[in-house]
Design an enzyme around this catalytic site. Structure first.
Site, PDB file in Angstrom:
ATOM      1  N   ASP A   1      -0.468   4.261   1.222  1.00 24.49           N
ATOM      2  CA  ASP A   1      -1.285   5.216   1.983  1.00 24.49           C
ATOM      3  C   ASP A   1      -0.700   5.627   3.329  1.00 24.49           C
ATOM      4  O   ASP A   1      -1.208   6.539   3.979  1.00 24.49           O
ATOM      5  CB  ASP A   1      -2.694   4.651   2.196  1.00 24.49           C
TER       6      ASP A   1
ATOM      7  N   ASN B   1       0.821  -1.203   0.000  1.00 23.06           N
ATOM      8  CA  ASN B   1       0.000   0.000   0.000  1.00 23.06           C
ATOM      9  C   ASN B   1       0.862   1.262   0.000  1.00 23.06           C
ATOM     10  O   ASN B   1       1.989   1.247   0.493  1.00 23.06           O
ATOM     11  CB  ASN B   1      -0.933   0.004   1.214  1.00 23.06           C
TER      12      ASN B   1
ATOM     13  N   CYS C   1      15.403  21.962 -10.407  1.00 23.92           N
ATOM     14  CA  CYS C   1      16.065  21.748 -11.700  1.00 23.92           C
ATOM     15  C   CYS C   1      15.123  21.824 -12.896  1.00 23.92           C
ATOM     16  O   CYS C   1      15.573  21.717 -14.037  1.00 23.92           O
ATOM     17  CB  CYS C   1      16.779  20.399 -11.695  1.00 23.92           C
TER      18      CYS C   1
ATOM     19  N   GLN D   1     -10.292 -11.433   1.902  1.00 24.41           N
ATOM     20  CA  GLN D   1     -11.658 -11.702   1.460  1.00 24.41           C
ATOM     21  C   GLN D   1     -11.599 -12.163   0.011  1.00 24.41           C
ATOM     22  O   GLN D   1     -11.386 -11.370  -0.902  1.00 24.41           O
ATOM     23  CB  GLN D   1     -12.531 -10.460   1.627  1.00 24.41           C
TER      24      GLN D   1
ATOM     25  N   HIS E   1       5.859  -0.416  -2.659  1.00 25.04           N
ATOM     26  CA  HIS E   1       5.496   0.393  -3.824  1.00 25.04           C
ATOM     27  C   HIS E   1       5.620   1.890  -3.560  1.00 25.04           C
ATOM     28  O   HIS E   1       5.074   2.695  -4.311  1.00 25.04           O
ATOM     29  CB  HIS E   1       4.079   0.041  -4.279  1.00 25.04           C
TER      30      HIS E   1
END
Length: 282
Positions: A113, A111, A190, A254, A128
Site C-alpha cells: 500500500d 504490504n 509491446c 493482535q 511483495h
C-alpha cells in the site's frame, strides 16, 4: 500446594521491555497487513480477514486465463482507489519517527500500500511489491498505476459498477455481469500482458529482494515484527533467520503468530496506540 505458571506480564510491563530493546537501536522492522488496518485497509488473516471470505488472486490463475485477468482488472480498477486514498495511521508515523531518530535502521514490509513511505519512511524494502506500479510481462517495463488507470477509463466509457467490499490487495467485489462488460488493455509499448507489480499468491519473491532482506536481518540488533501473523513463509523465514543468528525478535500483533516461539517478547495489542506509546517512552 503446587503453584501454577506465573501470570504473563501486563501490557505496560511488556511495553517497557520493548522500549528497552528498541532504545539499543539497530532495529529492523518487518511489517504486515495488521499495521494498515487502522488506515481502513483490510487484511486476509486478522480480524477484518476473518469477517470476509475473500480468495486472493493467484499467479497461476492470472497467467493462465484471460477471463481471470479481466476479472482482476475490473475489480482492481475500482478497488485500488480505496488503497490509493488511504492515509498513514499512527503506527506508520511511529515507525517513521523511530527511523528519523536513528533507532530503526531498516524496514521490510509485506504490504503493497505504500503507507510507510507516505508517512515519511525511507529505503523501505517492499517484499511483495507495490500496487502503485504496473509490470508488463512481455517487455518488463514498469509504469505508474495512474497511467493505466487513465487508459482503462478511456477504454471503458460509461462503465459503472457497484462495489460490494474491498479486499486487502485493492480488489473490489463485483458481479459477473459487471466484469463481463469491462475491457482490459495491454502494454502500450509491446502489447504484452500487464500485471500489477506485486507478488501474487503462488508467485516467488524476486531472489535479489530476498537476499537484501536476509542481509538486512543479519545486521539487525533487533527484528521487530509489526502487525503480521507470519502465516506465510515469505515473512516467517526472516524471523527464523534472526533466531538462528542469535538476533532477538519482538512481535507486536493482535493475536498469536507463527513466529511467537522464536520471539524474546510478544505483545498482543493494537498497533497504532502501542507504537505511539513506544515512541513516547523513548
Amino acid at each position: 500446594m503446587q503453584e501454577g505458571p506465573a501470570p504473563a506480564p501486563d501490557v505496560p510491563s511488556r511495553l517497557g521491555q520493548l522500549a528497552d530493546l528498541v532504545a539499543d537501536g539497530d532495529v529492523v522492522v518487518l511489517s504486515g497487513a495488521g499495521l494498515s488496518t487502522e488506515s481502513g485497509i483490510p487484511d486476509y488473516r486478522g480480524e477484518t480477514g476473518r469477517r470476509r471470505r475473500a480468495k486472493p488472486m493467484t499467479y497461476q490463475t492470472f497467467i493462465g486465463s484471460a477471463e481471470a485477468r479481466r476479472r482482476y482488472w475490473a475489480r482492481s480498477y475500482l478497488g485500488w482507489r480505496h488503497i490509493a486514498q488511504a492515509r498513514p495511521n499512527a503506527g506508520h508515523r511511529a515507525v517513521a519517527e523511530l527511523q528519523r531518530r536513528g533507532l530503526v535502521t531498516g524496514i521490510i514490509t509485506q504490504n503493497v500500500d505504500g503507507l510507510h513511505q507516505a508517512a515519511g519512511a525511507r529505503d523501505v524494502i517492499e517484499l511483495h511489491g507495490g500496487l502503485d506500479r504496473v509490470l508488463c510481462l512481455g517487455c518488463g517495463r514498469r509504469t505508474p498505476r495512474r497511467l493505466l488507470d487513465e487508459r482503462l477509463r478511456a477504454a471503458n466509457p460509461g462503465w459503472v459498477a457497484r462495489v460490494g467490499e474491498i479486499n486487502p490487495d485493492g480488489d473490489a467485489v463485483l458481479s459477473d455481469e459487471e466484469i463481463r462488460a469491462f475491457r482490459v488493455v495491454d502494454c502500450a509499448d509491446c502489447g504484452g500482458v500487464l500485471k500489477p507489480d506485486v507478488v501474487f499468491f503462488g508467485e516467488n519473491v524476486p531472489p535479489a529482494r530476498v537476499r537484501d532482506c536476509y542481509a538486512l536481518t543479519e545486521r539487525a540488533g533487533l527484528l521487530l515484527v509489526l502487525g503480521s501473523s507470519l502465516a506465510v513463509m515469505s515473512g516467517l523465514r526472516f524471523v527464523r533467520h534472526a533466531h538462528r543468528n542469535g538476533i532477538p525478535v519482538a512481535i507486536v500483533n493482535q493475536g498469536a503468530t507463527r513466529g511467537d516461539e522464536y520471539a524474546l517478547l510478544t505483545l498482543d495489542a493494537p498497533l497504532g496506540p502501542t507504537l505511539t506509546a513506544l515512541v513516547a517512552a523513548l
